[in-house]
Motif scaffolding. Structure first.
Motif, short mmCIF file in Angstrom:
data_model
loop_
_atom_site.label_atom_id
_atom_site.label_comp_id
_atom_site.label_asym_id
_atom_site.label_seq_id
_atom_site.Cartn_x
_atom_site.Cartn_y
_atom_site.Cartn_z
N GLU A 153 35.19 38.42 25.52
CA GLU A 153 36.30 38.13 24.37
C GLU A 153 37.21 36.87 24.83
OE1 GLU A 153 38.71 41.34 21.82
OE2 GLU A 153 40.71 40.42 22.45
N PHE A 154 37.23 35.84 24.44
CA PHE A 154 38.03 34.82 24.31
C PHE A 154 38.43 34.54 23.61
CE2 PHE A 154 35.32 31.27 23.80
CZ PHE A 154 33.63 31.89 23.65
N TRP A 155 39.04 32.66 23.60
CA TRP A 155 40.35 32.26 22.49
C TRP A 155 39.61 30.92 22.07
CZ3 TRP A 155 44.59 33.52 19.59
CH2 TRP A 155 44.85 35.23 19.38
N MET A 156 39.06 30.53 21.71
CA MET A 156 39.00 28.76 21.34
C MET A 156 39.63 28.21 20.29
SD MET A 156 35.04 27.58 21.76
CE MET A 156 34.00 29.33 19.95
N ILE A 157 39.65 27.27 20.28
CA ILE A 157 40.39 25.96 19.54
C ILE A 157 39.44 25.35 18.96
CG2 ILE A 157 42.16 23.75 19.87
CD1 ILE A 157 42.58 25.63 22.88
N GLU A 158 38.93 24.88 17.88
CA GLU A 158 38.01 24.21 17.23
C GLU A 158 38.49 23.01 16.31
OE1 GLU A 158 34.11 27.15 16.93
OE2 GLU A 158 35.34 27.82 17.26
N PRO A 159 38.83 21.89 16.11
CA PRO A 159 38.82 21.20 15.32
C PRO A 159 37.79 20.78 14.81
CG PRO A 159 39.41 20.43 17.57
CD PRO A 159 38.92 21.36 17.81
N GLU A 160 37.92 20.59 13.75
CA GLU A 160 36.95 19.43 12.81
C GLU A 160 37.32 18.32 11.94
OE1 GLU A 160 33.65 20.75 12.99
OE2 GLU A 160 32.83 19.70 12.18
N MET A 161 36.70 17.44 12.50
CA MET A 161 37.38 16.84 11.61
C MET A 161 36.23 15.49 10.85
SD MET A 161 39.27 15.34 15.04
CE MET A 161 37.45 15.77 15.82
N ALA A 162 36.52 15.41 9.47
CA ALA A 162 35.53 15.00 8.39
C ALA A 162 36.16 12.73 8.32
CB ALA A 162 36.17 14.81 6.98
N PHE A 163 34.20 12.40 8.49
CA PHE A 163 35.34 10.70 8.36
C PHE A 163 34.84 10.26 10.11
CE2 PHE A 163 36.98 12.01 4.13
CZ PHE A 163 35.59 11.93 3.50
N CYS A 164 33.82 11.32 11.08
CA CYS A 164 34.54 10.82 12.00
C CYS A 164 33.21 11.06 12.84
CB CYS A 164 35.30 12.34 12.81
SG CYS A 164 35.82 12.62 14.46
N ASP A 165 33.22 10.14 13.68
CA ASP A 165 31.56 10.50 14.96
C ASP A 165 32.45 10.88 16.31
OD1 ASP A 165 32.77 8.63 16.29
OD2 ASP A 165 31.83 6.49 15.57
N LEU A 166 30.79 10.87 17.22
CA LEU A 166 30.70 11.54 17.93
C LEU A 166 32.34 10.51 19.04
CD1 LEU A 166 29.77 13.45 20.18
CD2 LEU A 166 28.72 11.98 20.74
N ALA A 167 32.21 9.60 19.38
CA ALA A 167 33.53 8.59 19.63
C ALA A 167 34.17 9.16 19.65
CB ALA A 167 33.24 6.94 20.04
N ASP A 168 35.20 8.97 18.35
CA ASP A 168 36.32 9.62 17.97
C ASP A 168 36.67 10.94 18.05
OD1 ASP A 168 37.19 6.79 15.97
OD2 ASP A 168 35.65 8.17 14.22
N ASP A 169 34.92 11.99 18.34
CA ASP A 169 35.56 13.32 18.53
C ASP A 169 36.06 13.73 20.33
OD1 ASP A 169 35.39 16.19 17.85
OD2 ASP A 169 32.92 16.58 18.76
N ILE A 170 35.42 12.26 21.37
CA ILE A 170 36.16 12.70 22.19
C ILE A 170 37.24 12.00 22.58
CG2 ILE A 170 35.08 11.64 24.59
CD1 ILE A 170 31.23 11.28 23.32
#
Ligand code: ATP
Ligand code: MN
Length: 462
Positions: free
Chosen positions: A242-259
């Protein structure tokens, strides 16, 4: 509730005023005609030194019997302290004992205890300096996560904990059931979950990602920050059930933006720990990991390395290092490989991108080479993988083919495919394991020390 917090008193130092402090005795030392008490109230690492004159009415009966762990209220005048290592002390005019702690049986006596021992008393361990410090750092960084996203216009989404979707298509989930396990209803020899509480088999979530995608494709930028469960039997110093995770999700966003977002978040959290948790980090730097502060500053010093998986494989091969697990294109990076990249070759955080599609999840966006996907893992020295993310496959036909190839039941993913049928858009996200970043900033060797109540194979109690 009119008591003062020790952290505030040590910061503001209102000399000459009468204050009330509630806390627990760390130590008592007696001198001729008076005693010194070290009182800690959990608000900070430091104790407040209290001077008690033997003339206090309950001195003989109570104060002279105070031992480590007793809960007290102290009223007195704050004065500047002649002693080394502390600016102020409290001259007690009244002490009330709220709760005794018998020194014969109270397990936390002055000497240092091993973390393994402290795990066996999870109900008492936050009263130690180190576990108390971890708890404060954890709280501070949880707030910092929310600050980071709020400042950037992200919306918080509470994704469900009980779920019917299996994020990775893997068999590592805990089943949630209301069935009588002694006599479960059966059909054709198997448990009949259609007669279960939800009318179908459900599990504890392994990730909020799929549900976060729904909200990203409605609100733009969203994130979840919640508990996550994995039933894999990995008894390591980096895995919890059992752990805690932070998960953002972004529309109009590619891998470089994600990083870029992931790098900014990690730097924000490390920077926040350095500025807001200095005192607690000082303890870890003294007793846990001498190189801690330098390692944290190193993360802030420069942009993270971006390294395609294919190049990572080459680097590992030419290193000539003798790894336990084989290194070859197409094989997943093992923890030893990840740590070698970040600790030995680059000596700083490394973002590995473009993994072979065969070793990554069905939802990751296929690259034009048809054999890799737009995935990224961020590797940290001392930790290995701290973030895993990807650009998501937004093309209906490609996603359908991936689901089919993976042998996943299409009926369960109809809603997921719908997101690609109606107003589909490029989008990306990642998961940051909250305990792994806490491990990194505290230098704790074992993840069991950075979560209040660790759940691991064979262990779910206090
Ligand atoms: P690992 O390879 O370390 O087992 P993973 O690839 O299975 O991790 P992901 O599914 O990518 O993990 O999850 C995203 C992040 O969540 C990881 O980068 C890590 O920080 C964290 N994480 C994953 N599994 C665990 C776990 N069992 N305990 C604590 N944190 C975890
Ligand atoms: Mn991963």
């Amino acid at each position: 509730m009119s008591a003062h917090r020790i952290a505030t008193l040590l910061r503001d130092q209102p000399l000459g005023t009468t204050v009330t402090v509630n806390g627990w005795i760390r130590t008592r030392r007696d001198a001729k005609g008076f005693s010194f008490l070290e009182v800690n109230d959990g608000s900070c690492l430091a104790n407040l030194q209290v001077i008690v004159e033997a003339s206090l009415p309950n001195y003989e009966a109570e104060i002279a019997r105070l031992a480590t762990g007793c809960a007290v209220r102290v009223i007195g005048e704050l004065a500047s302290s002649p002693a080394k290592g502390q600016a102020v002390e409290l001259k007690a005019s009244e002490i009330t004992v709220y709760g005794w702690a018998d020194p014969e049986s109270y397990p936390l006596q002055k000497k240092r205890h091993s973390f393994e021992f402290l795990r066996t008393i999870a109900h008492l361990r936050p009263r130690t300096n180190s576990l108390g410090a971890v708890a404060r750092v954890r709280s501070t960084l949880a707030h910092a996560v929310h600050d980071f996203f709020r400042e950037r216009g992200f919306f918080l989404v509470h994704t469900p904990i009980i779920t019917t979707s299996d994020c990775e298509g893997a068999g590592e989930m805990f089943t949630v059931t209301g069935l009588d396990l002694d006599q479960p209803p059966k059909r054709e020899g198997r448990v009949d979950f259609s007669r279960d509480f939800f009318g179908r088999r459900t599990s504890l979530t392994v990730s909020g990602q799929l549900e976060a995608e729904i909200y990203a494709l409605a609100l733009g930028n969203v994130y979840t920050f919640g508990p996550t469960f994995r039933a894999e039997n990995s008894n390591t110093s980096r895995h919890l059930a059992e752990f805690w995770m932070i998960e953002p999700e972004m529309a109009f966003c590619d891998l470089a933006d994600d990083i870029d977002v992931a790098e900014a978040l990690l730097k924000h959290l490390v920077g926040c720990a350095l500025t807001e948790c200095r005192e607690d980090l000082g303890l870890f730097a003294r007793f846990i990991d001498q190189g801690l502060i330098a390692r944290l500053e190193n993360v802030l010093a420069r942009p993270f390395i971006r390294l395609p998986y294919s190049e990572a494989i080459e680097q590992l091969k030419v290193s000539g290092h003798d790894f336990e697990y084989p290194v070859a294109w197409g094989l997943d990076l093992q923890s030893e490989h990840e740590r070698f990249l970040t600790e030995t070759i680059f000596k700083q955080p490394v973002v590995v991108i473009d993994y072979p599609k065969a070793i990554k999840a069905f939802y990751m966006r296929q690259n034009d080479d048809n054999r890799t996907v737009a995935a990224m893992d961020i590797l940290f020295p001392g930790i290995g993988e701290i973030v895993g993310g990807s650009q998501r496959e937004e093309r209906y036909e490609v996603l359908l083919a991936r689901l089919t190839d993976a042998g996943l039941p299409l009926a369960d993913y109809q809603w997921y495919l719908d997101l690609r049928r109606f107003g589909s858009a490029r989008h990306a996200g990642f998961g940051l394991g909250f305990e792994r970043i806490i491990q990194f900033v505290t230098g704790m060797a074992n993840i069991r020390e950075v979560v209040p109540f660790p759940r691991t194979p064979g262990s779910a109690g206090f």
